[in-house]
Design an enzyme around this catalytic site. Structure first.
Site, PDB file in Angstrom:
ATOM      1  N   VAL A  33       0.936  -1.196   0.033  1.00  0.00           N
ATOM      2  CA  VAL A  33      -0.116  -0.050   0.071  1.00  0.00           C
ATOM      3  C   VAL A  33       0.831   1.027   0.081  1.00  0.00           C
ATOM      4  O   VAL A  33       0.665   2.103  -0.740  1.00  0.00           O
ATOM      5  CB  VAL A  33      -1.087  -0.039   1.247  1.00  0.00           C
ATOM      6  CG1 VAL A  33      -1.904   1.340   1.093  1.00  0.00           C
ATOM      7  CG2 VAL A  33      -1.677  -1.255   1.422  1.00  0.00           C
ATOM      8  N   TYR A  34       1.904   1.326   0.896  1.00  0.00           N
ATOM      9  CA  TYR A  34       2.739   2.262   0.997  1.00  0.00           C
ATOM     10  C   TYR A  34       3.529   2.525  -0.537  1.00  0.00           C
ATOM     11  O   TYR A  34       3.643   3.633  -0.785  1.00  0.00           O
ATOM     12  CB  TYR A  34       3.860   2.192   2.080  1.00  0.00           C
ATOM     13  CG  TYR A  34       4.904   3.158   2.230  1.00  0.00           C
ATOM     14  CD1 TYR A  34       4.455   4.618   2.750  1.00  0.00           C
ATOM     15  CD2 TYR A  34       5.946   3.144   1.915  1.00  0.00           C
ATOM     16  CE1 TYR A  34       5.243   5.396   2.936  1.00  0.00           C
ATOM     17  CE2 TYR A  34       7.200   4.056   2.021  1.00  0.00           C
ATOM     18  CZ  TYR A  34       6.632   5.128   2.449  1.00  0.00           C
ATOM     19  OH  TYR A  34       7.750   6.227   2.500  1.00  0.00           O
ATOM     20  N   ALA A  35       4.104   1.513  -1.024  1.00  0.00           N
ATOM     21  CA  ALA A  35       4.836   1.757  -2.269  1.00  0.00           C
ATOM     22  C   ALA A  35       3.926   1.948  -3.280  1.00  0.00           C
ATOM     23  O   ALA A  35       4.379   2.926  -4.280  1.00  0.00           O
ATOM     24  CB  ALA A  35       5.253   0.117  -2.546  1.00  0.00           C
ATOM     25  N   SER A  43       1.607   4.300  -3.025  1.00  0.00           N
ATOM     26  CA  SER A  43       1.075   5.731  -2.705  1.00  0.00           C
ATOM     27  C   SER A  43       2.585   6.549  -3.460  1.00  0.00           C
ATOM     28  O   SER A  43       2.306   7.500  -4.053  1.00  0.00           O
ATOM     29  CB  SER A  43       1.020   5.925  -1.447  1.00  0.00           C
ATOM     30  OG  SER A  43       2.084   5.557  -0.669  1.00  0.00           O
ATOM     31  N   LYS A  44       3.727   5.748  -3.167  1.00  0.00           N
ATOM     32  CA  LYS A  44       4.699   6.501  -3.611  1.00  0.00           C
ATOM     33  C   LYS A  44       5.316   6.267  -5.063  1.00  0.00           C
ATOM     34  O   LYS A  44       5.934   7.165  -5.670  1.00  0.00           O
ATOM     35  CB  LYS A  44       5.990   5.719  -2.841  1.00  0.00           C
ATOM     36  CG  LYS A  44       6.078   6.223  -1.375  1.00  0.00           C
ATOM     37  CD  LYS A  44       5.884   7.812  -1.010  1.00  0.00           C
ATOM     38  CE  LYS A  44       5.899   8.324   0.517  1.00  0.00           C
ATOM     39  NZ  LYS A  44       5.724   9.726   0.421  1.00  0.00           N
TER      40      LYS A  44
END
Length: 243
Positions: A152-154, A156-157
């Site tokens: 999820v974080y990846a 977003s980035k």
């Protein structure tokens, strides 16, 4: 250094801690005025008192639509222009997708992506009118690598990476530089959500770095001659070997 930061006016989101705080300290040391944007009013007041009149507190909740929209107009009532916008605020979700929940996903995507786009949207007319400015965004090494332990974080980035590189091209005719800095793991509150085993291994192996290392990278990017853009700078702890 090619360009001096003396007298510049910078806006930093997430300025009360971590990378944002380290970059605030770097810019103040270089003679800039810094509008410190954060939701934590108490911390902002304490830091503004500590740093003096060149540190201007701006209480904004980037997850609140009205507060986010009011940020740039409120700042331009406190300073007469903005030379630098550093969109640094963000949050983190680690682990498998099934280990999080839809509410946490919404919050992270709203802060990591939507707030960045809104902040840039609000400052672009101002910088375009002045035909100058710098917009920098905190991306991540996760925005360049399919980081399977934090999907999820990846994601977003990766979105931030695309946004920055498309906006960089759009803003070339307006004299505004758009770039990103992509750190590896930094010692900050964001790592509180890291899987415990991953965090333990990173600490033991020396695979974490201080926020000041990222601030140094931002300093280098901002002090290049206007004819040069450092479009992305990857900054990794030397012992980080997961990518």
């Amino acid at each position: 250094m090619g360009e001096s930061l003396q007298g510049k006016i910078a806006v930093i989101t997430g300025a009360a801690s971590g990378i944002g705080l380290a970059t605030t300290e770097m810019l103040l040391k270089n003679g800039a005025t810094v509008v410190m944007v954060d939701w934590n009013e108490t911390s902002l007041k304490e830091l503004a008192t500590k740093f003096g009149e060149k540190a201007i507190p701006q209480v904004t909740n980037l997850l609140d639509t009205e507060s986010c929209a009011a940020m740039v107009p409120e700042i331009l009532k406190k300073v007469d222009h903005i030379d630098i916008l550093y969109c640094n605020a963000g949050t983190y979700i680690g682990g498998d997708l099934t280990e999080t929940n839809p509410q946490a996903i919404d919050k992270m995507l709203n802060l990591n992506i939507n707030a960045v786009m809104k902040n840039v949207y609000d400052v672009v007319p101002h910088m375009s009118e002045r035909c100058t400015g710098d917009i920098i965004v905190t991306c991540s090494i996760a925005g360049h690598f399919p980081t399977h332990w934090e999907p999820v974080y990846a994601a977003s980035k990766w979105a931030v990476n695309c946004f920055v590189q498309t906006m960089r091209r759009q803003m070339i005719p307006h004299g505004v530089r758009v770039a990103q800095v992509s750190p590896g793991p930094v010692i900050s509150a964001l790592l509180d959500d890291w899987p415990e085993e991953n965090l333990r291994k990173a600490k033991e192996s020396g695979s974490l770095m201080e926020p000041s290392e990222v601030a140094d990278a931002v300093e280098y990017m901002l002090t290049r001659k206007r004819s040069v853009t450092i479009r992305d700078m990857l900054v990794l702890p030397t012992n980080f070997d997961r990518v």
